[in-house]
Enzyme design. Structure first.
Site, short mmCIF file in Angstrom:
data_model
loop_
_atom_site.label_atom_id
_atom_site.label_comp_id
_atom_site.label_asym_id
_atom_site.label_seq_id
_atom_site.Cartn_x
_atom_site.Cartn_y
_atom_site.Cartn_z
N LEU A 237 0.87 -1.19 0.00
CA LEU A 237 0.00 0.00 0.00
C LEU A 237 0.90 1.24 0.00
CD1 LEU A 237 -2.70 -1.22 2.55
CD2 LEU A 237 -2.69 -1.44 0.06
N HIS A 238 1.49 1.49 -1.16
CA HIS A 238 2.52 2.53 -1.25
C HIS A 238 1.98 3.91 -0.88
CE1 HIS A 238 5.26 -0.26 -3.25
NE2 HIS A 238 4.31 -0.56 -4.13
N ASP A 239 0.98 4.37 -1.60
CA ASP A 239 0.48 5.73 -1.39
C ASP A 239 -0.24 5.90 -0.04
OD1 ASP A 239 1.58 6.22 -3.84
OD2 ASP A 239 -0.32 6.30 -4.92
#
Length: 309
Positions: A237-239
């Site tokens: 869940l990068h962002d």
């Protein structure tokens, strides 16, 4: 509560979609605008996806269109991961909402000026809109409190062995940002790869039964398949990591460092060069590099936020 006034600059994008779903349930954030940029897919698609997410959320934040290509380069997209539509194959109608004519970089400057130095910019796509805003408005660095980005890495990359996607797409704009004098908090791959959700956790979220929870689940499914195929425990869940770091920094580990971006090297273009692990230090520590996350607290907060829908 003193809410944090933010602009979310993004390129939806499946994890951008999740980041917006989360941000709109965080009472600590005062979302003044969402600005779109070409990145994961082209600008028309990232903007359409921002409109889709706004409709599902039932939010009223304004959306401003930004740059349709990097400042000095051709656009490199990530459609192979996010899908041709950038929406993970989820089929939702595109609202016919009329968007403001004002460009993203002009909106960033105007809102920053209105807030007189209190604006926090959360940038989770290529930094093109930020770069253009800095080039056009010389006083902008004095008007932004800090920039929290998803981008870069102290070690490694995901487009090349040296470079992470958001920085690789527009390295010149990213280096302008790091050189601007605005404090930059970098949530790079070092932390975002540790901020993942497992298949079971996504199923638990879907079971909340709301359209927003279902979108959270559905938009990540194709990405989850890829990550599991790569031997990972879940989908990164990068962002969302950058959004949660903005409000809950206690969940993360960050270290002050100097960061610049390589713009010339044929093997290293887009690399965020940091002195975090170096004996030789830059003259200026212009950034905070986020390196770790309490994953259990992170995923627990995500469940809590989506359950509020």
């Amino acid at each position: 509560m003193n809410r944090i006034p933010v602009i979310i600059d993004c390129d939806p994008g499946v994890d951008d979609t999740v980041a917006l779903l989360l941000a709109c349930q965080m009472p600590e954030l005062d979302i003044r605008a969402v600005t779109t940029v070409a990145g994961n897919v082209g600008l028309d698609k990232t903007t359409a996806n921002a409109k889709r997410v706004r409709r599902v959320i039932g939010a009223d934040f304004p959306i401003y269109r930004g740059a349709d290509k990097p400042m000095f380069r051709e656009l490199h997209t990530a459609a192979e991961f996010h899908g041709a539509d950038g929406f993970g194959g989820v089929e939702l109608p595109i609202p016919d909402d009329i968007l403001p004519e004002e460009k993203a970089w002009d909106a960033i400057y105007r809102i920053a000026k209105e807030l007189n130095g209190e604006l926090v910019l959360i940038a989770v796509g290529p930094m093109t809109n930020v770069g253009i805003a800095l080039a056009k408005y010389k006083e902008l660095p004095k008007l932004i409190k800090k920039i929290v980005i998803m981008g870069g890495a102290a070690i490694g990359g995901n487009v090349t062995p040296a470079a992470e996607f958001n920085i690789y797409v527009d390295p010149e704009a990213a280096d302008m940002m790091f050189c601007s004098g605005i404090p930059v908090h970098m949530c790079g791959l070092d932390v975002t790869m540790k901020a993942y959700a497992t298949k079971d956790e996504l199923e638990e979220i879907a079971a909340f039964g709301t359209p927003q929870a279902q979108l959270f689940h559905d938009v990540l499914q194709k990405g989850l398949e890829k990550y599991i195929g790569w031997g990972k425990a879940g989908v990164a869940l990068h962002d969302p990591a950058a959004v949660l770091y903005t409000v809950y920094p206690e969940m993360f580990t960050a270290e002050e460092a100097g960061v610049r971006v390589e713009t010339k090297g044929p093997l290293t273009v887009g690399k965020t060069v940091t002195d975090l692990y170096s004996d030789k230090q830059f003259d200026d520590h212009n950034a905070f590099v986020v390196t770790n996350v309490d994953r259990e607290a992170f995923i627990g907060k995500i469940k809590e936020l989506i359950k509020k829908y």
